[in-house]
Design a protein around this motif. Sequence first.
Motif, mmCIF file in Angstrom:
data_model
loop_
_atom_site.group_PDB
_atom_site.id
_atom_site.type_symbol
_atom_site.label_atom_id
_atom_site.label_comp_id
_atom_site.label_asym_id
_atom_site.label_seq_id
_atom_site.Cartn_x
_atom_site.Cartn_y
_atom_site.Cartn_z
ATOM 1 N N HIS A 79 0.828 -1.203 0.000
ATOM 2 C CA HIS A 79 0.000 0.000 0.000
ATOM 3 C C HIS A 79 0.868 1.261 0.000
ATOM 4 O O HIS A 79 0.512 2.263 -0.631
ATOM 5 N N ASP A 80 2.010 1.202 0.679
ATOM 6 C CA ASP A 80 2.931 2.345 0.688
ATOM 7 C C ASP A 80 3.596 2.509 -0.674
ATOM 8 O O ASP A 80 3.815 3.634 -1.141
ATOM 9 N N VAL A 81 3.917 1.386 -1.312
ATOM 10 C CA VAL A 81 4.536 1.446 -2.640
ATOM 11 C C VAL A 81 3.561 2.041 -3.656
ATOM 12 O O VAL A 81 3.939 2.857 -4.499
ATOM 13 N N ILE A 82 2.310 1.637 -3.567
ATOM 14 C CA ILE A 82 1.297 2.168 -4.485
ATOM 15 C C ILE A 82 1.214 3.689 -4.356
ATOM 16 O O ILE A 82 1.221 4.425 -5.352
ATOM 17 N N LYS A 83 1.150 4.178 -3.119
ATOM 18 C CA LYS A 83 1.046 5.624 -2.893
ATOM 19 C C LYS A 83 2.301 6.362 -3.350
ATOM 20 O O LYS A 83 2.232 7.471 -3.880
ATOM 21 N N LYS A 84 3.446 5.729 -3.155
ATOM 22 C CA LYS A 84 4.720 6.374 -3.499
ATOM 23 C C LYS A 84 4.997 6.373 -4.993
ATOM 24 O O LYS A 84 5.454 7.381 -5.551
ATOM 25 N N GLN A 85 4.725 5.258 -5.665
ATOM 26 C CA GLN A 85 5.201 5.076 -7.030
ATOM 27 C C GLN A 85 4.141 5.278 -8.120
ATOM 28 O O GLN A 85 4.485 5.430 -9.291
ATOM 29 N N VAL A 86 2.864 5.252 -7.754
ATOM 30 C CA VAL A 86 1.798 5.364 -8.755
ATOM 31 C C VAL A 86 1.130 6.721 -8.614
ATOM 32 O O VAL A 86 0.541 7.023 -7.571
ATOM 33 N N ALA A 87 1.216 7.538 -9.651
ATOM 34 C CA ALA A 87 0.782 8.932 -9.541
ATOM 35 C C ALA A 87 -0.731 9.108 -9.666
ATOM 36 O O ALA A 87 -1.330 9.868 -8.905
ATOM 37 N N HIS A 88 -1.344 8.423 -10.624
ATOM 38 C CA HIS A 88 -2.758 8.697 -10.900
ATOM 39 C C HIS A 88 -3.653 8.027 -9.858
ATOM 40 O O HIS A 88 -3.536 6.822 -9.601
ATOM 41 N N PRO A 89 -4.586 8.783 -9.247
ATOM 42 C CA PRO A 89 -5.432 8.211 -8.195
ATOM 43 C C PRO A 89 -6.299 7.036 -8.647
ATOM 44 O O PRO A 89 -6.580 6.128 -7.860
ATOM 45 N N LYS A 90 -6.710 7.015 -9.920
ATOM 46 C CA LYS A 90 -7.544 5.905 -10.394
ATOM 47 C C LYS A 90 -6.720 4.634 -10.598
ATOM 48 O O LYS A 90 -7.241 3.524 -10.428
ATOM 49 N N VAL A 91 -5.464 4.801 -10.963
ATOM 50 C CA VAL A 91 -4.572 3.637 -11.059
ATOM 51 C C VAL A 91 -4.274 3.126 -9.651
ATOM 52 O O VAL A 91 -4.250 1.912 -9.403
ATOM 53 N N GLN A 92 -4.073 4.037 -8.720
ATOM 54 C CA GLN A 92 -3.897 3.651 -7.317
ATOM 55 C C GLN A 92 -5.108 2.856 -6.830
ATOM 56 O O GLN A 92 -4.964 1.800 -6.204
ATOM 57 N N ALA A 93 -6.309 3.361 -7.131
ATOM 58 C CA ALA A 93 -7.542 2.698 -6.676
ATOM 59 C C ALA A 93 -7.677 1.303 -7.274
ATOM 60 O O ALA A 93 -8.128 0.362 -6.603
#
Length: 254
Positions: free
Chosen positions: A130-144
Amino acid sequence: MNASIEQIKKVIEQDRQALLTHPLYKKVERLDQLQLFTEQHVYAVFDFMSLLKTLQQLLTCVQVPWVPVGTPNTRYLINEIVLGEESDVDEHGVRMSHFEMYVKAMQQLGASTSGIHAFLEDLQKGIAIHDVIKKQVAHPKVQAFLEFTFEVVATQKAHVVASVFTFGREDLIPEMFMNLVKELSTSHPEKINPFKYYLERHIEVDGDHHSHLAIEMVTALCGDDVHKWEEAAEYAKRSIQHRYQLWDAILELI
């Protein structure tokens, strides 16, 4: 076909058709747009492999000392799929996973792989997903999209993971997109052909043999449990909705 499988297909049909006719497909017309597409879509390939390995952990014994886990039939079904997804062959007959095949195709396309490599490097360092997703993935929809996947993993419910894997990840590349890639391959064959091979191979393996195995797996895992079938349908629908949002994100970037 099992009536409960048919019911899941009815539940997801509207969302599935919306996904297969998403305006993104008509917007990817040039090589640079395809490069951008792959730079975000690669997370869905990583996600696919993560769901796959979760199923293998849930349905087979991956610890020592070994003890029998689950039924021989579900063990066979998941191990057969893992074999094809984790150690297939590229266009030159070299063994590699479909994820590695995709990244190699990205490199040939001229797409940037720095994002996915930084993502994987953080995971290899032991940083929480979850920390990697927030750190490395910029777009909120890709994060979701990714957060939903690991919400599914966290349920540790084999029937839920199998349903998302089966109905939310298979057979979602429409013919129109394949036609675009074929057209681009005529003008940029050295760049496009590895990606074209990946798509054709993925559709051949997943859309035929593996999809049948996956449906059989969902059927075995849900059995006669009405609640499991309801959960399977709910999560299948949500998974397709999240894929639609992923396509939205890529469309916005393009």
